[in-house]
Design a protein around this motif. Structure first.
Motif, mmCIF file in Angstrom:
data_model
loop_
_atom_site.group_PDB
_atom_site.id
_atom_site.type_symbol
_atom_site.label_atom_id
_atom_site.label_comp_id
_atom_site.label_asym_id
_atom_site.label_seq_id
_atom_site.Cartn_x
_atom_site.Cartn_y
_atom_site.Cartn_z
ATOM 1 N N GLY A 67 0.810 -1.206 0.000
ATOM 2 C CA GLY A 67 0.000 0.000 0.000
ATOM 3 C C GLY A 67 0.840 1.251 0.000
ATOM 4 N N ALA A 68 1.892 1.287 0.836
ATOM 5 C CA ALA A 68 2.759 2.460 0.879
ATOM 6 C C ALA A 68 3.444 2.684 -0.460
ATOM 7 N N THR A 69 3.845 1.604 -1.125
ATOM 8 C CA THR A 69 4.493 1.722 -2.430
ATOM 9 C C THR A 69 3.533 2.286 -3.475
ATOM 10 N N LEU A 70 2.300 1.759 -3.501
ATOM 11 C CA LEU A 70 1.320 2.245 -4.469
ATOM 12 C C LEU A 70 0.981 3.712 -4.217
ATOM 13 N N HIS A 71 0.841 4.084 -2.961
ATOM 14 C CA HIS A 71 0.537 5.476 -2.658
ATOM 15 C C HIS A 71 1.696 6.380 -3.066
ATOM 16 N N GLY A 72 2.918 5.914 -2.857
ATOM 17 C CA GLY A 72 4.078 6.684 -3.288
ATOM 18 C C GLY A 72 4.107 6.893 -4.795
ATOM 19 N N GLN A 73 3.766 5.843 -5.541
ATOM 20 C CA GLN A 73 3.707 5.969 -6.996
ATOM 21 C C GLN A 73 2.619 6.953 -7.409
ATOM 22 N N PHE A 74 1.509 6.956 -6.709
ATOM 23 C CA PHE A 74 0.404 7.864 -6.994
ATOM 24 C C PHE A 74 0.842 9.310 -6.786
ATOM 25 N N LEU A 75 1.561 9.567 -5.685
ATOM 26 C CA LEU A 75 2.047 10.912 -5.429
ATOM 27 C C LEU A 75 3.105 11.327 -6.440
ATOM 28 N N ALA A 76 3.990 10.387 -6.800
ATOM 29 C CA ALA A 76 5.046 10.694 -7.762
ATOM 30 C C ALA A 76 4.481 11.061 -9.125
ATOM 31 N N ALA A 77 3.298 10.526 -9.437
ATOM 32 C CA ALA A 77 2.654 10.840 -10.714
ATOM 33 C C ALA A 77 1.871 12.143 -10.643
ATOM 34 N N GLY A 78 1.976 12.851 -9.527
ATOM 35 C CA GLY A 78 1.287 14.128 -9.397
ATOM 36 C C GLY A 78 -0.146 14.017 -8.942
ATOM 37 N N SER A 79 -0.510 12.893 -8.318
ATOM 38 C CA SER A 79 -1.881 12.664 -7.861
ATOM 39 C C SER A 79 -2.889 13.021 -8.945
ATOM 40 N N PRO A 80 -2.818 12.309 -10.082
ATOM 41 C CA PRO A 80 -3.632 12.688 -11.246
ATOM 42 C C PRO A 80 -5.124 12.696 -10.920
ATOM 43 N N SER A 81 -5.810 13.761 -11.387
ATOM 44 C CA SER A 81 -7.257 13.839 -11.208
ATOM 45 C C SER A 81 -7.933 12.839 -12.133
ATOM 46 N N GLY A 82 -9.058 12.367 -11.731
ATOM 47 C CA GLY A 82 -9.764 11.386 -12.541
ATOM 48 C C GLY A 82 -9.320 9.959 -12.301
ATOM 49 N N HIS A 83 -8.321 9.750 -11.438
ATOM 50 C CA HIS A 83 -7.904 8.385 -11.103
ATOM 51 C C HIS A 83 -9.047 7.719 -10.338
ATOM 52 N N PRO A 84 -9.618 6.612 -10.850
ATOM 53 C CA PRO A 84 -10.825 6.043 -10.223
ATOM 54 C C PRO A 84 -10.599 5.491 -8.822
ATOM 55 N N TYR A 85 -9.365 5.221 -8.468
ATOM 56 C CA TYR A 85 -9.092 4.607 -7.171
ATOM 57 C C TYR A 85 -8.223 5.520 -6.300
ATOM 58 N N ALA A 86 -8.295 6.841 -6.573
ATOM 59 C CA ALA A 86 -7.455 7.795 -5.849
ATOM 60 C C ALA A 86 -7.717 7.749 -4.355
ATOM 61 N N GLU A 87 -8.995 7.786 -3.961
ATOM 62 C CA GLU A 87 -9.320 7.783 -2.544
ATOM 63 C C GLU A 87 -8.878 6.488 -1.886
ATOM 64 N N TRP A 88 -9.035 5.423 -2.619
ATOM 65 C CA TRP A 88 -8.620 4.114 -2.108
ATOM 66 C C TRP A 88 -7.115 4.091 -1.854
ATOM 67 N N LEU A 89 -6.329 4.651 -2.797
ATOM 68 C CA LEU A 89 -4.876 4.655 -2.656
ATOM 69 C C LEU A 89 -4.424 5.563 -1.512
ATOM 70 N N ARG A 90 -5.163 6.647 -1.274
ATOM 71 C CA ARG A 90 -4.763 7.565 -0.203
ATOM 72 C C ARG A 90 -4.837 6.909 1.172
ATOM 73 N N THR A 91 -5.733 5.959 1.315
ATOM 74 C CA THR A 91 -5.848 5.315 2.627
ATOM 75 C C THR A 91 -4.595 4.534 2.993
ATOM 76 N N TYR A 92 -3.781 4.198 1.978
ATOM 77 C CA TYR A 92 -2.550 3.472 2.268
ATOM 78 C C TYR A 92 -1.561 4.306 3.071
ATOM 79 N N ALA A 93 -1.716 5.625 3.048
ATOM 80 C CA ALA A 93 -0.792 6.483 3.787
ATOM 81 C C ALA A 93 -1.195 6.620 5.248
#
Length: 530
Positions: A442-468
């Motif tokens: 989870g921490a790795t996926l959330h890190g990748q999400f942040l590194a990509a600039g937290s793209p808007s429209g990502h369908p699982y953005a909220e889900w990934l944020r919970t990993y932090a």
């Protein structure tokens, strides 16, 4: 941990129903009847059965079918009492005592087999394990050849048959299997002929590994062949191994009601019994296994603080690499995962959480300190809250295949088996990957999400944020410390069983993340973009 709640909970896999197998696991001590011959040296037969039943938490009873003169070098003579006396033993027991399981071993001759068959038809015990004792490990013949046909007729009355390779070949009138594939093929043929489950044991095959396989061709298992891996124990002390395994399986099955779960609980115990057999120093030949190895006082060789946790982290490395390589994980990270796959994943997670809460409750019940009791109890409560949240906010608004998946069932069956192993250390090691691997992925996926600039429209953005979530990270660190402390208080044999339980859970973590792809075939997961 559920993706819908920022709290300290893991994820993956489920029970067979609303607590059915776990409720069975928490029953009172099973009453297990062993029907077998006597070994005066104490290593096999009724003597091994009673030790094995007691070691696995049962109350043992015995009906004697034969008397032998034997020691660790072999059988010298066999005396079979009149069959009507065996019938008298069986009727005396069953008329007075409720029998939860029966283990059948050495039967001797046709009249004895007929007596047992007649009693089984009348008594109809819920669990029957038949160890078709025909040839001893020493090579001695323990069943008259004239009685082989009668023994084959007894097979359909058993729920589980546990032959060694020589007995498997005799029952099929085939040559001895020379490798694992041939043995499994023979197991399938015997299972089909008898209409029951066969345990194909790997102890007499060559190689460093010693996998055992449950075989059933009628859909009673998760798959036709369910393999439980394990390493080979280098020892000459294997006298009574077959007797001990079959009686342990009968005992644990009476508590769990699932053959795979029972084998996953019994196998580590038997490996420890083989590993510690040398300390008994019984006989100069093929000595007995140590049924009560887990009760031997611990030595002074205690790992340093954090040492065992470091070993587990190293064990988990290949499985973490495998998880990161899955299409499901890559597609989840970049947002290309289809809702169909994500929905199946969440549905299985919801099923899992209901059962996993019961396993964590068991950890709370047997934890040695109040702090650990509270930790596992809070985790169990959170499981149920997250399951309710999953259904209320996501699954209830969509059409989802919510049936129990085979990976989900196998994973939690493994956890259930660990929960009744009698070892707190084995239980916490088994549940740890659901914290540890999940937190790291989870921490790795959330890190990748942040590194990509937290793209808007990502369908699982909220889900990934919970990993932090720091609360879950802190709970994971606490679960690691608890497991490390349990290992420091354990014997060397128990620590090995802890590592085995941990590695098995790690493999299930991989399979759980990959299950949506397998479930959705022939549709494949989308490839990651870029």
């Amino acid at each position: 941990m559920s993706p819908l709640s920022s709290s300290f909970l893991p994820t993956p896999a489920s029970t067979t129903g609303a607590g059915s197998t776990l409720d069975a696991a928490l029953r009172a001590t099973p009453r297990v009847l062993a029907i077998a011959g006597s070994d005066p040296s104490g290593g096999a037969g009724i003597q091994a059965d009673l030790k094995s039943i007691a070691a696995n938490g049962g109350y043992g009873m015995a009906a004697i079918t034969a008397l032998t003169a034997q020691n660790t070098h072999g059988v010298r003579a066999v005396h079979v009492p009149p069959a009507d006396f065996l019938t008298a033993q069986l009727e005396a027991i069953s008329e007075d005592i409720s029998i939860d399981a029966v283990k059948i071993g050495m039967l001797g001759d046709s009249a004895v087999i007929a007596a047992v068959r007649s009693w089984l038809v009348k008594a109809r015990p819920a669990v029957v394990v038949l160890d078709p004792v025909m040839v001893a490990t020493s090579g001695d013949r323990l069943l008259q050849e004239a009685a082989e046909a009668e023994l084959r007729e007894l097979l359909p009355l058993a729920d589980l048959i546990t032959p060694n390779l020589a007995e498997l070949a005799i029952l099929l009138n085939e040559p001895l299997a020379g490798d694992r594939e041939a043995a499994l093929a023979q197991g399938k043929r015997l299972a089909a002929q008898a209409g029951t489950t066969v345990l194909v044991k790997g102890g007499h095959l060559d190689g460093g590994e010693c996998p055992d396989a449950l075989v059933n061709t009628e859909g009673l298992l998760a798959h036709d062949v369910v393999v439980v891996d394990g390493g080979r124990i280098a020892t000459r002390n294997s006298h009574g191994t077959g007797c001990s395994l079959s009686s342990a399986m009968a005992t644990v099955q009476a508590r769990l009601g699932d053959w795979e779960s029972s084998l996953r609980a019994v196998k580590p115990w038997l490996q420890g019994a083989l590993r510690e057999s040398g300390v008994l120093d019984v006989g100069t030949g093929n000595g007995p296994v140590h049924h009560f190895h887990h009760l031997v006082p611990r030595g002074q060789d205690v790992p340093a603080e954090g040492q065992f946790a470091a070993v587990l982290r190293q064990d988990a490395g290949p499985d973490l690499d495998a998880i990161y390589g899955l299409d499901f994980i890559r597609a989840l990270a970049d947002g290309s995962l289809t809702e169909r796959h994500f929905a199946y994943y969440l549905a299985q997670d919801a099923i899992y959480l209901n059962g996993y809460s019961r396993v964590l409750s068991r950890a709370a019940a047997i934890a040695p300190t109040e702090a650990e009791q509270l930790f596992w109890a809070r985790s169990a409560q959170q499981c149920l809250e997250v399951e309710s949240e999953l259904h209320r906010t996501w699954l209830s608004t969509r059409t989802v295949d919510s049936g129990l998946g085979p990976v989900t069932k196998s994973y939690v069956d493994h956890l259930l088996a660990s929960s009744v192993s009698g070892s707190y250390g084995v239980l916490v090691a088994a549940v740890l990957p659901c914290f540890w691997l999940y937190a790291e992925v989870g921490a790795t996926l959330h890190g990748q999400f942040l590194a990509a600039g937290s793209p808007s429209g990502h369908p699982y953005a909220e889900w990934l944020r919970t990993y932090a979530d720091e609360e879950f990270a802190a709970a994971t660190r606490q679960a690691v410390r608890i497991t490390d402390d349990a290992a420091r208080a354990a014997s060397e044999t128990e620590r090995e069983a802890m590592r085995l339980a941990f590695r098995q859970s790690c493999r299930y973590e991989v399979e759980f993340f990959d299950a949506p792809r397998l479930h959705a075939e022939p549709e494949s997961l989308p490839k990651p973009v870029g």
